[in-house]
Scaffold this motif. Structure first.
Motif, mmCIF file in Angstrom:
data_model
loop_
_atom_site.group_PDB
_atom_site.id
_atom_site.type_symbol
_atom_site.label_atom_id
_atom_site.label_comp_id
_atom_site.label_asym_id
_atom_site.label_seq_id
_atom_site.Cartn_x
_atom_site.Cartn_y
_atom_site.Cartn_z
ATOM 1 N N ALA A 159 70.461 15.015 101.380
ATOM 2 C CA ALA A 159 69.854 13.818 102.032
ATOM 3 C C ALA A 159 70.860 13.377 103.132
ATOM 4 C CB ALA A 159 69.747 12.551 101.152
ATOM 5 N N MET A 160 72.094 13.575 103.040
ATOM 6 C CA MET A 160 73.238 13.314 103.864
ATOM 7 C C MET A 160 72.982 14.295 105.155
ATOM 8 S SD MET A 160 74.425 10.395 103.347
ATOM 9 C CE MET A 160 72.729 10.076 102.862
ATOM 10 N N ARG A 161 72.796 15.650 104.910
ATOM 11 C CA ARG A 161 72.782 16.475 105.861
ATOM 12 C C ARG A 161 71.462 15.981 106.658
ATOM 13 N NH1 ARG A 161 71.541 22.906 106.315
ATOM 14 N NH2 ARG A 161 71.498 22.902 108.456
ATOM 15 N N LEU A 162 70.614 15.665 106.079
ATOM 16 C CA LEU A 162 69.285 15.365 106.952
ATOM 17 C C LEU A 162 69.507 14.219 107.799
ATOM 18 C CD1 LEU A 162 66.279 16.259 107.281
ATOM 19 C CD2 LEU A 162 65.601 14.742 105.338
ATOM 20 N N TYR A 163 70.158 13.198 107.148
ATOM 21 C CA TYR A 163 70.634 12.077 108.069
ATOM 22 C C TYR A 163 71.561 12.269 109.294
ATOM 23 C CZ TYR A 163 72.457 7.084 108.975
ATOM 24 O OH TYR A 163 72.654 6.160 109.439
ATOM 25 N N ALA A 164 72.411 13.166 108.988
ATOM 26 C CA ALA A 164 73.345 13.619 110.012
ATOM 27 C C ALA A 164 72.499 14.206 111.174
ATOM 28 C CB ALA A 164 74.383 14.483 109.331
ATOM 29 N N GLU A 165 71.520 15.055 110.754
ATOM 30 C CA GLU A 165 70.673 15.754 111.930
ATOM 31 C C GLU A 165 69.973 14.730 112.607
ATOM 32 O OE1 GLU A 165 70.216 18.872 112.872
ATOM 33 O OE2 GLU A 165 71.505 19.931 111.312
ATOM 34 N N LEU A 166 69.710 13.584 111.972
ATOM 35 C CA LEU A 166 68.715 12.563 112.724
ATOM 36 C C LEU A 166 69.757 11.764 113.666
ATOM 37 C CD1 LEU A 166 66.326 11.089 110.013
ATOM 38 C CD2 LEU A 166 65.771 12.272 112.193
ATOM 39 N N CYS A 167 70.944 11.520 112.867
ATOM 40 C CA CYS A 167 72.162 11.084 113.907
ATOM 41 C C CYS A 167 72.366 11.575 115.222
ATOM 42 C CB CYS A 167 73.281 10.638 112.981
ATOM 43 S SG CYS A 167 73.155 9.405 111.947
ATOM 44 N N SER A 168 72.174 12.923 115.172
ATOM 45 C CA SER A 168 72.827 13.994 116.193
ATOM 46 C C SER A 168 71.647 14.072 117.322
ATOM 47 C CB SER A 168 73.284 15.212 115.895
ATOM 48 O OG SER A 168 72.361 15.951 115.140
ATOM 49 N N SER A 169 70.408 13.641 116.814
ATOM 50 C CA SER A 169 69.158 13.822 117.760
ATOM 51 C C SER A 169 69.256 12.903 118.818
ATOM 52 C CB SER A 169 67.819 13.784 116.918
ATOM 53 O OG SER A 169 67.826 14.501 115.990
ATOM 54 N N CYS A 170 68.761 13.319 120.071
ATOM 55 C CA CYS A 170 68.712 12.514 121.142
ATOM 56 C C CYS A 170 67.548 11.532 121.162
ATOM 57 C CB CYS A 170 68.449 13.161 122.306
ATOM 58 S SG CYS A 170 69.945 14.330 122.614
ATOM 59 N N GLY A 171 66.616 11.546 120.269
ATOM 60 C CA GLY A 171 65.491 10.490 119.999
ATOM 61 C C GLY A 171 64.687 10.616 118.822
ATOM 62 N N PRO A 172 63.493 10.397 118.624
ATOM 63 C CA PRO A 172 62.782 10.506 117.294
ATOM 64 C C PRO A 172 62.403 11.925 117.272
ATOM 65 C CG PRO A 172 61.736 8.726 118.848
ATOM 66 C CD PRO A 172 62.860 9.536 119.454
ATOM 67 N N THR A 173 62.561 12.381 115.989
ATOM 68 C CA THR A 173 62.486 13.930 115.449
ATOM 69 C C THR A 173 61.384 14.146 114.659
ATOM 70 O OG1 THR A 173 65.030 14.107 116.002
ATOM 71 C CG2 THR A 173 63.675 15.863 114.898
ATOM 72 N N HIS A 174 60.682 15.244 114.779
ATOM 73 C CA HIS A 174 59.400 15.406 113.835
ATOM 74 C C HIS A 174 59.719 15.849 112.638
ATOM 75 C CE1 HIS A 174 55.321 16.721 112.507
ATOM 76 N NE2 HIS A 174 54.890 15.981 113.152
ATOM 77 N N LEU A 175 59.156 15.720 111.546
ATOM 78 C CA LEU A 175 59.369 16.414 110.255
ATOM 79 C C LEU A 175 59.655 17.837 110.247
ATOM 80 C CD1 LEU A 175 57.923 15.341 106.792
ATOM 81 C CD2 LEU A 175 58.168 17.587 107.513
ATOM 82 N N SER A 176 58.739 18.482 110.992
ATOM 83 C CA SER A 176 58.845 20.024 110.974
ATOM 84 C C SER A 176 60.070 20.596 111.678
ATOM 85 C CB SER A 176 57.710 20.621 111.662
ATOM 86 O OG SER A 176 57.431 20.067 113.129
ATOM 87 N N GLU A 177 60.403 19.896 112.650
ATOM 88 C CA GLU A 177 61.655 20.017 113.560
ATOM 89 C C GLU A 177 62.945 20.072 112.335
ATOM 90 O OE1 GLU A 177 64.585 21.081 116.553
ATOM 91 O OE2 GLU A 177 62.313 21.682 116.051
ATOM 92 N N LEU A 178 62.713 18.954 111.642
ATOM 93 C CA LEU A 178 63.911 18.821 110.604
ATOM 94 C C LEU A 178 63.973 19.756 109.663
ATOM 95 C CD1 LEU A 178 63.688 14.602 110.504
ATOM 96 C CD2 LEU A 178 65.778 15.868 111.465
ATOM 97 N N SER A 179 62.884 19.984 109.148
ATOM 98 C CA SER A 179 62.612 21.147 108.148
ATOM 99 C C SER A 179 63.259 22.567 108.773
ATOM 100 C CB SER A 179 61.290 21.303 107.872
ATOM 101 O OG SER A 179 61.009 22.325 106.895
ATOM 102 N N ARG A 180 63.068 22.955 110.141
ATOM 103 C CA ARG A 180 63.461 24.030 110.769
ATOM 104 C C ARG A 180 65.074 23.732 110.894
ATOM 105 N NH1 ARG A 180 65.521 25.867 115.091
ATOM 106 N NH2 ARG A 180 65.398 23.683 116.232
ATOM 107 N N ARG A 181 65.635 22.914 111.289
ATOM 108 C CA ARG A 181 67.210 22.490 111.322
ATOM 109 C C ARG A 181 67.810 22.964 110.233
ATOM 110 N NH1 ARG A 181 68.162 17.376 115.370
ATOM 111 N NH2 ARG A 181 66.513 17.924 117.097
ATOM 112 N N THR A 182 67.360 22.299 109.014
ATOM 113 C CA THR A 182 67.869 22.090 107.850
ATOM 114 C C THR A 182 67.760 23.344 106.863
ATOM 115 O OG1 THR A 182 66.186 20.630 106.788
ATOM 116 C CG2 THR A 182 68.106 19.609 107.770
ATOM 117 N N GLY A 183 66.654 23.947 107.209
ATOM 118 C CA GLY A 183 66.206 25.040 105.990
ATOM 119 C C GLY A 183 65.487 24.686 105.008
#
Length: 227
Positions: free
Chosen positions: A15-39
């Motif tokens: 959960a914290m890694r996912l939150y960190a990914e969102l914090c580093s994003s420049c704007g709203p991020t789609h679920l599929s993109e988050l899934s790709r980034r985190t694996g």
């Protein structure tokens, strides 16, 4: 099927890694993109996003997600709560356990102050600073409707949580809690320390918790325990 990466990470770390990914994003991020980034699998990503949303850490916008700074969602009366922070340090010193001060914020408990003990048990509120009131001993104290100081204790999966309600009498009620591994918690001593610190709060703020003339618990004893 879960990936090797998923299997090797505790849920809180995910959960914290996912939150960190969102914090580093420049704007709203789609679920599929988050899934790709985190694996993580999409189903896992969706479940974690739902948990982060319930904790008030993210905001959903259509099919995309944005991180929310938890400092922007602090409960009302933050300045008055800040004055109580030293008492959490006192409680940590007396017990050696992770100590917190919490208030209600809607259906959630917000842990406004927390001081960690050594080798403390990790729970989801450590990462978010929030938890559903119905799921915690702290929430049970704050929603009990009691107008006098009272204590409670609970064991859960090898962790013991002990708390005391300090009614506000015109101010928001607060709860002081400590948590630790059950094998390391002396419940009687912890209850006494909680009561001692709670009484110190009422002495600094006489309008909180004890009205003039109210008898305090005898020295060396703890207030009644409600389980």
């Amino acid at each position: 099927m879960r990936t090797v990466q998923e299997q090797s990470q505790p849920a809180l770390d995910k959960a914290m890694r996912l939150y960190a990914e969102l914090c580093s994003s420049c704007g709203p991020t789609h679920l599929s993109e988050l899934s790709r980034r985190t694996g993580y699998a999409k189903s896992t990503t969706h479940r974690l996003l739902k948990a982060l949303g319930s904790a008030g850490l993210i905001r959903r916008e259509s099919n995309s997600y944005t991180a929310v700074d938890p400092r922007s969602a602090r409960p009302a009366g933050d300045e008055r709560l800040r004055a109580l922070a030293p008492f959490v340090g006192d409680l940590r010193l007396h017990t050696g356990l992770t100590s917190s001060l919490a208030v209600l914020d809607g259906n959630d408990v917000v842990f406004a102050h927390r001081v960690y003990g050594h080798d403390h048990p990790r729970t989801s509120s450590d990462a978010t600073g929030r938890a559903r009131a119905a799921d915690t001993l702290t929430g049970q104290l704050l929603t009990s409707g009691k107008t006098e100081m009272c204590t409670s204790a609970r064991n859960y999966q090898g962790i013991t949580c002990v708390g005391v309600l300090v009614p506000g009498d015109g101010l928001p009620d607060v709860a002081l809690t400590v948590k630790g591994f059950t094998s390391r918690v002396d419940r009687e001593r912890t209850l006494f320390s909680l009561h001692r610190v709670a009484v110190a709060i009422t002495r600094q703020a006489p309008h909180r918790g004890m009205r003039p003339g109210r008898e305090r618990a005898p020295q060396g004893s703890a207030p009644s325990v409600t389980r």
